[in-house]
Design an enzyme around this catalytic site. Structure first.
Site, PDB file in Angstrom:
ATOM      1  N   THR A  22      40.125  35.681   5.114  1.00 50.39           N
ATOM      2  CA  THR A  22      40.713  36.718   4.245  1.00 50.39           C
ATOM      3  C   THR A  22      40.489  36.429   2.764  1.00 50.39           C
ATOM      4  OG1 THR A  22      42.879  35.638   4.241  1.00 50.39           O
ATOM      5  CG2 THR A  22      42.490  37.312   5.942  1.00 50.39           C
ATOM      6  N   GLY A  67      38.257  35.488  10.918  1.00 47.96           N
ATOM      7  CA  GLY A  67      39.588  35.676  10.340  1.00 47.96           C
ATOM      8  C   GLY A  67      39.690  35.287   8.874  1.00 47.96           C
ATOM      9  N   HIS A  78      37.319  27.466   2.052  1.00 43.84           N
ATOM     10  CA  HIS A  78      38.554  26.671   2.103  1.00 43.84           C
ATOM     11  C   HIS A  78      38.731  26.108   3.500  1.00 43.84           C
ATOM     12  CE1 HIS A  78      39.525  30.892   2.954  1.00 43.84           C
ATOM     13  NE2 HIS A  78      40.431  30.451   3.813  1.00 43.84           N
ATOM     14  N   ASN A  99      38.086  29.272   8.558  1.00 41.87           N
ATOM     15  CA  ASN A  99      37.783  30.602   9.074  1.00 41.87           C
ATOM     16  C   ASN A  99      36.615  31.175   8.268  1.00 41.87           C
ATOM     17  OD1 ASN A  99      40.013  30.456  10.839  1.00 41.87           O
ATOM     18  ND2 ASN A  99      41.389  31.114   9.209  1.00 41.87           N
ATOM     19  N   HIS A 135      36.446  32.518  -0.674  1.00 40.28           N
ATOM     20  CA  HIS A 135      36.127  31.269  -1.386  1.00 40.28           C
ATOM     21  C   HIS A 135      36.338  30.175  -0.353  1.00 40.28           C
ATOM     22  CE1 HIS A 135      36.619  28.696  -5.276  1.00 40.28           C
ATOM     23  NE2 HIS A 135      36.708  27.846  -4.250  1.00 40.28           N
TER      24      HIS A 135
END
Ligand code: 5GP
Ligand code: ZN
Length: 112
Positions: free
Chosen positions: A93, A91, A98, A85, A96
């Protein structure tokens, strides 16, 4: 260091690791969206896919190699999905980079 994933990567915050090498660490998501939900991250702080450059793009190879290694696990025998995301509409949040690795059940498509 305020970034939660940097703190996990450095070992300052304890987590159950699923994979680790010199550049990448993978650990279990605290709010799993599938029976197996692993997060694969670079140890270096890269905010998102939008921050990939000529200089740091090698991390993509390291992450894909980690994902391939993790994909051999029995939980992913039926298949799996990888999602990153990016940005508000994506989306994201945690700022960093991932990659969510989801499996253990049939996943719907398209995502919401
Ligand atoms: P995003 O919403 O940015 O795509 O994904 C962030 C993910 O990180 C979420 O699925 C969330 O559950 C997970 N997460 C947030 N904080 C932590 C944490 O401290 N530990 C672990 N293991 N996962 C976290
Ligand atoms: Zn970070």
């Amino acid at each position: 260091m305020s970034c939660i994933f940097c703190r996990i990567a450095s070992g300052e915050v304890a987590t159950t690791k699923a994979y680790e090498d010199s550049e990448v660490v993978a650990f279990y998501d605290t709010a799993p969206q599938a029976p197996t939900h692993i997060l694969v991250i670079p140890k270096a702080h890269i905010p998102s896919l939008s921050a990939i450059t000529e200089e740091n793009a090698h991390i993509g190879t390291a992450i894909f190699r980690a994902i391939a290694e993790l994909s051999k696990r029995a939980e992913f025998a039926g298949g799996f999905r990888v999602v990153s995301n990016s940005g508000a509409d994506g989306g994201q949040t945690v700022g960093h980079l991932h990659f969510h690795m989801l499996g253990g059940r049939a996943l719907g498509w398209p995502p919401g």
